[in-house]
Design a protein around this motif. Structure first.
Motif, short mmCIF file in Angstrom:
data_model
loop_
_atom_site.label_atom_id
_atom_site.label_comp_id
_atom_site.label_asym_id
_atom_site.label_seq_id
_atom_site.Cartn_x
_atom_site.Cartn_y
_atom_site.Cartn_z
N GLY A 117 0.88 -1.00 -0.49
CA GLY A 117 -0.37 -0.29 0.34
C GLY A 117 0.99 0.72 0.11
N GLY A 118 2.22 1.32 0.86
CA GLY A 118 2.69 2.20 0.77
C GLY A 118 3.88 2.52 -0.33
N LEU A 119 4.20 0.84 -1.08
CA LEU A 119 4.86 1.50 -2.34
C LEU A 119 3.40 1.76 -3.35
CD1 LEU A 119 7.53 1.23 -4.14
CD2 LEU A 119 6.76 -1.27 -4.21
N ALA A 120 2.59 1.40 -2.84
CA ALA A 120 1.99 1.92 -4.43
C ALA A 120 1.35 3.25 -3.84
CB ALA A 120 0.32 1.51 -4.18
N ALA A 121 1.34 4.04 -2.85
CA ALA A 121 1.10 5.39 -3.12
C ALA A 121 2.13 6.20 -3.25
CB ALA A 121 0.76 5.85 -1.58
N LEU A 122 3.51 5.65 -2.94
CA LEU A 122 4.61 6.08 -3.55
C LEU A 122 4.45 6.37 -5.40
CD1 LEU A 122 7.59 4.76 -1.42
CD2 LEU A 122 6.54 7.32 -1.47
N VAL A 123 4.40 5.55 -5.49
CA VAL A 123 4.11 5.46 -7.54
C VAL A 123 2.78 5.99 -8.12
CG1 VAL A 123 3.66 3.80 -9.49
CG2 VAL A 123 5.13 2.79 -8.02
N GLU A 124 2.02 5.97 -7.56
CA GLU A 124 0.92 7.07 -7.79
C GLU A 124 1.33 8.32 -7.55
OE1 GLU A 124 -3.09 7.46 -7.59
OE2 GLU A 124 -2.99 6.65 -5.68
N LYS A 125 1.83 9.13 -6.40
CA LYS A 125 1.80 10.21 -7.00
C LYS A 125 2.96 10.40 -7.75
CE LYS A 125 3.43 13.65 -3.22
NZ LYS A 125 3.57 14.21 -1.87
N ASN A 126 3.99 10.23 -7.86
CA ASN A 126 4.93 10.26 -8.98
C ASN A 126 4.30 10.02 -10.43
OD1 ASN A 126 7.55 11.15 -7.59
ND2 ASN A 126 6.50 9.80 -5.99
N GLY A 127 3.03 9.42 -10.83
CA GLY A 127 2.55 9.38 -11.99
C GLY A 127 2.88 7.77 -12.82
N GLY A 128 2.93 7.63 -11.91
CA GLY A 128 3.52 6.03 -12.27
C GLY A 128 1.90 5.39 -12.65
N ILE A 129 0.88 5.72 -12.13
CA ILE A 129 -0.56 5.17 -12.18
C ILE A 129 -0.81 5.58 -13.82
CG2 ILE A 129 -2.46 4.25 -11.40
CD1 ILE A 129 -0.53 2.54 -10.13
N ASP A 130 -0.56 7.02 -13.34
CA ASP A 130 -1.95 7.97 -14.27
C ASP A 130 -0.79 7.64 -15.80
OD1 ASP A 130 -2.78 9.08 -13.37
OD2 ASP A 130 -1.42 11.12 -12.47
N TYR A 131 0.45 6.90 -15.83
CA TYR A 131 0.98 6.78 -17.55
C TYR A 131 0.46 5.72 -18.06
CZ TYR A 131 4.84 4.93 -19.84
OH TYR A 131 5.33 4.65 -21.28
N ILE A 132 0.34 4.59 -16.33
CA ILE A 132 -0.80 3.57 -17.14
C ILE A 132 -2.08 3.69 -18.05
CG2 ILE A 132 -1.29 1.12 -16.60
CD1 ILE A 132 0.61 0.43 -14.08
N LEU A 133 -2.56 4.43 -17.30
CA LEU A 133 -4.01 4.81 -17.92
C LEU A 133 -4.31 5.44 -18.97
CD1 LEU A 133 -5.44 6.20 -13.56
CD2 LEU A 133 -5.38 4.17 -14.93
N VAL A 134 -3.21 6.82 -18.93
CA VAL A 134 -2.77 7.54 -20.29
C VAL A 134 -2.41 6.39 -21.36
CG1 VAL A 134 -1.67 9.36 -21.69
CG2 VAL A 134 -2.39 9.60 -19.12
N ASN A 135 -1.31 5.80 -21.09
CA ASN A 135 -1.04 4.92 -22.64
C ASN A 135 -2.35 3.47 -23.23
OD1 ASN A 135 1.53 6.11 -23.37
ND2 ASN A 135 1.72 5.87 -21.74
N ILE A 136 -3.07 3.27 -21.88
CA ILE A 136 -3.54 1.97 -22.87
C ILE A 136 -4.50 2.31 -23.35
CG2 ILE A 136 -5.90 0.88 -21.23
CD1 ILE A 136 -4.07 0.01 -19.61
#
Length: 433
Positions: A298-317
């Motif tokens: 949960g902590g790692l996911a929050a770090l990745v999300e805040k730095n744009g990792g999850i958004d990168y997945i969303l935009v490219n899909i």
């Protein structure tokens, strides 16, 4: 696009996730043992990379990490782990597990043990809304079945995993169902009816395979293994099932189940009151790895999300979507990718939900079908992840007697559900036209 809280979409923000996943998988494959490197240590390695890679201040990164670890859903899951662990440990000490095993061996023909485990697991997870809870309750029983008969432990565990995910996927009180229906603004009953069209055919094929696999088992194999059992000692399990069906809160259900098991143990003098606390604590410690894994992920996911990792997945899909069919596959890929990254199907649906709703509305998809796709693909990938809670829990209870590949290749339901859902998305619209 950018905000004060999040960075713009970046592929580099996903690197800590890749480090975590590939470290865990790499060591497991190289050592031929997925316990060679404890999963929480692999997550900590990923978190360390995130701290080195991301540019915020140390205090900011620590705050983000703690916020992710302290997410309500993560903490809820962790507390359920503890209560479930205590319940499992206490009922094992009172002989409740042995009673259920012996009762089952008496009333379930050995040829139908595989199917029986699949159906019982499905019923339990459907009632409780949690595959993890069903696995915790039944895994010790499954291992005992294998000990007392000629049944194959890998097939039994595959049936347990498949049945647990089947019930969880259909349950109207499951977190995944709630998240999917709320994200897509559809009724639970509509989503349930849609899910049945996809899940039941896969379940029927699974039952057929399990019946076939059980044909070679012989009843005489268990005649000398069956021992006496006490129906009263089964009551804690029945209480948990009944309370779950009635809709009692999962915390209250597990707490009352543990208290009833302790009361039973005290009555039969299986242990003293002080000893029961030690047993309960042992149950807590049995869940340490999964507890820490969920918390740190949960902590790692929050770090990745805040730095744009999850958004990168969303935009490219979203760039890959061309029509209704690819839109549905895009949503499936989206939630599957996120789930592979964070190993939590509920959180994956919550993250994928908003963009899935946007895609759903933009391409005029059916809300209930999109909700089903979200839930099913999160379910399938969660159930097959070697570092997912369900798999880790079953492997933990098996105590090294089976490995991940043994389990995965015997989880027929999830493999068939994946195949049937792909066919459902790919060909159903063509039939309607």
């Amino acid at each position: 696009m950018a905000s004060t809280k999040k960075s713009s979409p970046k592929f580099s923000a996903l690197i800590p996730f890749f480090v975590f996943v590939f470290t865990f998988l790499g060591v497991g494959i190289y050592q031929n043992d997925f316990y060679a490197l404890p999963a929480p240590i692999a997550v900590i390695i990923g978190i360390t990379v995130a701290f080195l890679l991301f540019k915020q201040s140390i205090n900011s990164k620590i705050a983000t990490l703690l916020k992710g670890c302290g997410d309500d859903k993560i903490l809820t899951m962790c507390l359920i782990y503890l209560l479930a662990g205590a319940f499992a440990a206490i009922t094992n000490e009172t002989g409740s597990v042995d009673s259920i095993v012996n009762l089952g061996l008496d009333y379930i023909a050995i040829q139908y043990i595989y199917v029986g485990i699949f159906i019982i697991a499905g019923f339990l997870s459907l009632s409780t809304g949690t595959s993890v809870g069903a696995i915790v309750a039944l895994a010790p029983i499954v291992v005992s079945f294998a000990d007392k008969s000629s049944a194959d432990l890998a097939i039994l565990c595959g049936a347990l995993l498949g049945g647990s995910m089947f019930g969880d996927n259909l349950s109207v009180i499951s977190d995944t169902t709630i998240a999917a229906t709320q994200s897509l603004s559809c009724k639970m009953s509509d989503k349930f009816k849609q899910n049945i069209k996809i899940a039941v055919p896969a379940a029927i094929f699974t039952i057929g395979i399990l019946i076939f696999q059980g044909l070679d088992l012989k009843s005489s194999d268990t005649e000398t293994a069956v021992q006496s059992y006490s129906v009263i000692k089964i009551m804690p399990y029945l209480l948990v099932i009944i309370l779950s069906i009635v809709g009692v809160n999962v915390f209250v259900t597990l707490l009352l189940g543990a208290i009833s098991a302790i009361s039973l143990g005290l009555f039969y003098e299986d242990f003293t009151l002080i000893e029961s606390t030690r047993i309960a604590y042992t149950g807590f410690t049995n869940m340490t790895e999964i507890f820490l894994l969920s918390l740190l992920t949960g902590g790692l996911a929050a770090l990745v999300e805040k730095n744009g990792g999850i958004d990168y997945i969303l935009v490219n899909i979203k760039k890959l979507i061309k029509n209704k069919k690819t839109a549905q596959f895009g949503i499936a890929t989206l939630v599957s990718t996120i789930n592979m990254a964070i190993a939590n199907n509920t959180v994956s649906i919550i993250i994928a939900g908003p963009i899935s709703k946007t895609i759903n509305d933009e391409y005029h998809l059916d809300n209930k079908k999109t909700a089903s796709i979200l839930d099913i693909f999160a379910c399938v990938f969660q159930g097959l992840l070697p570092y997912g809670a369900q798999v880790l829990m079953i492997l933990s209870f098996s105590k090294g007697r089976i490995d991940y590949l043994d389990l995965a290749f015997n989880t027929w339901y999830l493999l068939l559900l994946f195949l049937y859902t792909v066919l459902f998305i790919g060909f159903k619209p063509l039939r309607l036209r």
